[in-house]
Structures are given as structure tokens and as C-alpha cells.
Design an enzyme around this catalytic site. Structure first.
Site, PDB file in Angstrom:
ATOM      1  CE  LYS A   1       6.334  11.046 -11.316  1.00 19.30           C
ATOM      2  NZ  LYS A   1       5.828  10.718 -12.577  1.00 19.30           N
TER       3      LYS A   1
ATOM      4  CG  ASP B   1      10.223   9.448 -10.949  1.00 16.66           C
ATOM      5  OD1 ASP B   1      10.804   9.955 -11.919  1.00 16.66           O
ATOM      6  OD2 ASP B   1       9.172   8.784 -11.059  1.00 16.66           O
TER       7      ASP B   1
HETATM    8  P1  ATP Z   1       6.472   6.078 -11.295  1.00 12.76           P
HETATM    9  O1  ATP Z   1       5.552   7.225 -11.570  1.00 12.76           O
HETATM   10  O2  ATP Z   1       7.718   6.448 -10.523  1.00 12.76           O
HETATM   11  O3  ATP Z   1       6.758   5.203 -12.437  1.00 12.76           O
HETATM   12  P2  ATP Z   1       4.261   4.749 -10.099  1.00 12.76           P
HETATM   13  O4  ATP Z   1       3.594   5.834  -9.321  1.00 12.76           O
HETATM   14  O5  ATP Z   1       3.622   4.363 -11.380  1.00 12.76           O
HETATM   15  O6  ATP Z   1       5.764   5.112 -10.273  1.00 12.76           O
HETATM   16  P3  ATP Z   1       4.797   3.304  -7.698  1.00 12.76           P
HETATM   17  O7  ATP Z   1       3.601   3.357  -6.793  1.00 12.76           O
HETATM   18  O8  ATP Z   1       5.940   4.165  -7.384  1.00 12.76           O
HETATM   19  O9  ATP Z   1       4.343   3.474  -9.209  1.00 12.76           O
HETATM   20  O10 ATP Z   1       5.273   1.780  -7.677  1.00 12.76           O
HETATM   21  C1  ATP Z   1       5.728   1.048  -8.728  1.00 12.76           C
HETATM   22  C2  ATP Z   1       6.093  -0.343  -8.195  1.00 12.76           C
HETATM   23  O11 ATP Z   1       7.139  -0.213  -7.230  1.00 12.76           O
HETATM   24  C3  ATP Z   1       4.940  -1.008  -7.425  1.00 12.76           C
HETATM   25  O12 ATP Z   1       4.112  -1.751  -8.274  1.00 12.76           O
HETATM   26  C4  ATP Z   1       5.678  -1.888  -6.430  1.00 12.76           C
HETATM   27  O13 ATP Z   1       5.871  -3.176  -6.959  1.00 12.76           O
HETATM   28  C5  ATP Z   1       7.049  -1.249  -6.247  1.00 12.76           C
HETATM   29  N1  ATP Z   1       7.242  -0.670  -4.901  1.00 12.76           N
HETATM   30  C6  ATP Z   1       8.230  -0.944  -4.060  1.00 12.76           C
HETATM   31  N2  ATP Z   1       8.131  -0.238  -2.924  1.00 12.76           N
HETATM   32  C7  ATP Z   1       7.038   0.511  -3.031  1.00 12.76           C
HETATM   33  C8  ATP Z   1       6.397   1.448  -2.171  1.00 12.76           C
HETATM   34  N3  ATP Z   1       6.864   1.762  -0.961  1.00 12.76           N
HETATM   35  N4  ATP Z   1       5.281   2.024  -2.619  1.00 12.76           N
HETATM   36  C9  ATP Z   1       4.796   1.743  -3.854  1.00 12.76           C
HETATM   37  N5  ATP Z   1       5.354   0.858  -4.688  1.00 12.76           N
HETATM   38  C10 ATP Z   1       6.468   0.244  -4.300  1.00 12.76           C
END
Ligand code: ATP
Length: 318
Positions: free
Chosen positions: A29, A156
Site C-alpha cells: 500500500k 493497516d
Molecule cells: P508500515 O507501512 O505498516 O508501517 P512498513 O512497511 O514500514 O510498515 P513492515 O515491512 O510492514 O514495515 O515491517 C515492520 C516490522 O514488522 C519489521 O521491521 C519486522 O520487525 C516486523 N514484521 C513482522 N512480520 C513481518 C513480515 N511478515 N514482514 C515484514 N515485517 C514483519
């Protein structure tokens, strides 16, 4: 103990569920508008956002198993823990608990959405796990029931069950679809080296606001919603906004050069996606997006630049 937890509960579960593998694709997203309101008593910020699902996908395959296991390949493999802290495992346990079934599955994740990139990859994987395990176990929950479980896993996650373009309120978990005539928007997604922590970005925004150093809050989504209805990328470009951008730029100053490079390459607008460090650029069409992506890679302001379109569907069995 409920009936489903007895050994014959497992037999019944095997009869109800899918016998073959279930494969689910789930999108990343971006937030076309991310308005961050005041910090609430529960530690979350009140959000006023427009979510938009784009064509960068993770894929989760669920097979029958005697325990719950997770393997993965692609983005973040070797870095991301595959234990109970992983959102895929947490989602499987949450669904099993809700439906009163045994949380048994062999799950495999093919990840293209970068870790901690501001593209909600972890939330996407949680949404995929809910949809995949629901089919594997034959629990037959409605999308709304799944979205209810999703809300407890992360703000989200409900949006990534639905996909498309949608309004998010509360802490982002209250989602209502934006009904617009079908239009495809063309994006360039500039993926950075390394991630940014979402909680740290919110803390930095609070700090900047307390110091009077943040730009004025975006407020209502009305302008963005009106721009979407006009179906003109130039109009949409002028309406994009992200209150977390100041924080992401303060934490990763090199993103200023990424945003400038995208605009120099002809993007209509560029913004930080969510809490960053991914930047997204709006292009006139697919060919334009391809040209901008090539130029961003040539000037080395990102690890990778990908072309994507949106809106796309949420977590779906393929
Ligand atoms: P958002 O935009 O929702 O804040 P993001 O894209 O910045 O998220 P994500 O990749 O969703 O970040 O991950 C944030 C944290 O969630 C990661 O650093 C990790 O520690 C934890 N996490 C747990 N499970 C997962 C997964 N399947 N994939 C990615 N991160 C995960």
C-alpha cells in the site's frame, strides 16, 4: 476446551478445508493522503488517510501440516524472524483462536515488498495469512470477520484484506472503500537501502511538532477525494500529501535528493510512502513511469526503482 480442539476436531477440519495448497497474492500500500492527528491516550495517533493498493505483491502459500511452520524467500530473507514474532504466524494463531481450530499449516512466503519500507509489507503478509488459512482450514469467515481479526494485528491489515482505494480513520483500522469510476494510476516506487522504523517516525513527528518545526498538518481528505474523482493525474499530483514526510526526511536526509531526482526526471509529484524510506512518484502513464524509473536508477538515488499501478485488489487466492 471446544470440540474443535479434540483429535476428531482435526479430522473434521481436514474434511472441511482445502486438500491442495492455497496460494494468496497480496499488494503493498501507499498513502495518497496521510493526515496524522494528535497522539491518543492509547499511544496511537488519530489518522485521516487514503490508502491505495499497488501492484507490488507478496505471495503466501499454505499447505496442510502437523504443526505451524513458516519459510520464506525474497526481500528480507535471512533478516526477518520466522518465529511467533512474525506477523504471518501471529495472524494464523489469531484466526485459529477465533475459529476454534488447530493452527496447523506449512506456510511459505515469497516476499517482494521491502522490509520496513513504509509499504506495509508485514501487514500485507498478515492479511495474506488470514485469507490463506481461512481457505486451508475451511473456516469460511466473511471478509468483514477477517477484517475484524485483522484490526487487532495492525492498523493497516484490514485495508490489505480489502485493497483498492479506501479511506482509513481511527488509527487507520476503520476502512471504507472510495467509490470512484475505475481509473488506473501509474507509479514509480523508489526502494531505498535499509528500512525506517514506523514508531520512530511517529516519535520524530511528535518531536518536530513540539519544536514547531513540522509543516502544517494536512487535515481533511476532502481535497484528495475530489482530485481522485477528476481522473486527471496532474490534479491528483497536486493533492498528494504525507504528514510523516518531515519525520522521514529528518531521519533519512538523503530522501530529499531522491524526491528531487524524481521530479527532475519528469514525475508529476513525489512523496514519501507512509513512514518511508520508500518514495513514490506519480507518472502520466506506464511508458512515462518506465522512463522515470530508469532515470532514478541511473542517478543512483535508490536501491531499485519499480513501476507499479493501482488500485489493485487486496489479499486474494490465485
Ligand atoms: P508500515 O507501512 O505498516 O508501517 P512498513 O512497511 O514500514 O510498515 P513492515 O515491512 O510492514 O514495515 O515491517 C515492520 C516490522 O514488522 C519489521 O521491521 C519486522 O520487525 C516486523 N514484521 C513482522 N512480520 C513481518 C513480515 N511478515 N514482514 C515484514 N515485517 C514483519
Amino acid at each position: 476446551m471446544t470440540e474443535a480442539w479434540r483429535p476428531d476436531g482435526e479430522d473434521e477440519q481436514q474434511r472441511r478445508g482445502a486438500s491442495g495448497p492455497v496460494k494468496v497474492r497480496v499488494p503493498a500500500k501507499v498513502n495518497l493522503h496521510l493526515g496524522v492527528g494528535p497522539l491518543r491516550r492509547d499511544g496511537y495517533h488519530e489518522l485521516n488517510t487514503v490508502y491505495h493498493a499497488i501492484s507490488i505483491h507478496d505471495e503466501l502459500t499454505a499447505r496442510r501440516g502437523d504443526t505451524l511452520t513458516l519459510t520464506m524467500e525474497g526481500e528480507g530473507a535471512g533478516e526477518l524472524a520466522l518465529d511467533d514474532s512474525n506477523l504471518v504466524i501471529r495472524a494464523a494463531h489469531a484466526l485459529a483462536g477465533y475459529a476454534g481450530v488447530l493452527p496447523h499449516a506449512r506456510l511459505h512466503l515469497r516476499k517482494q515488498i521491502p522490509l520496513a519500507g513504509g509499504l506495509a509489507g508485514g501487514s500485507a503478509d498478515a492479511a495474506a495469512a488470514l485469507v490463506a488459512c481461512d481457505a486451508l482450514w475451511g473456516t469460511g469467515l466473511s471478509r468483514d470477520e477477517l477484517a475484524g481479526i485483522a484490526a487487532d494485528l495492525g492498523s493497516d491489515v484490514p485495508f490489505l484484506i480489502h485493497g483498492g482505494t479506501a479511506l482509513g480513520t481511527g488509527r487507520g483500522e476503520a476502512v471504507s472503500p472510495v467509490l470512484a469510476r475505475p481509473t488506473s494510476w501509474h507509479w514509480v516506487v523508489a526502494i531505498a537501502d535499509g528500512g525506517l522504523s514506523t514508531p520512530a517516525a511517529y516519535r520524530e513527528l511528535d518531536r518536530l511538532r513540539a519544536a514547531g518545526a513540522a509543516t502544517a498538518p494536512l487535515g481533511s481528505t476532502d481535497g484528495l477525494l475530489a482530485a481522485l474523482r477528476q481522473r486527471d493525474p496532474r490534479v491528483l499530483a497536486a493533492a498528494l500529501g504525507n504528514d510523516l514526510q518531515d519525520a522521514a526526511l529528518a531521519m533519512r536526509p538523503s530522501l530529499t535528493a531522491t524526491l528531487k531526482a524524481g521530479e527532475a526526471a519528469g514525475a508529476l509529484a513525489g512523496i514519501v510512502s507512509g513512514s518511508g524510506p520508500t518514495c513514490v512518484f506519480l507518472a502520466v502513464d506506464d511508458a512515462d513511469a518506465g522512463r522515470i524509473a530508469a532515470e532514478l536508477e541511473a542517478v543512483r538515488v535508490c536501491r531499485q526503482a519499480r513501476v507499479a499501478h493501482g488500485p489493485v485488489a487486496g489479499a486474494r487466492i490465485v
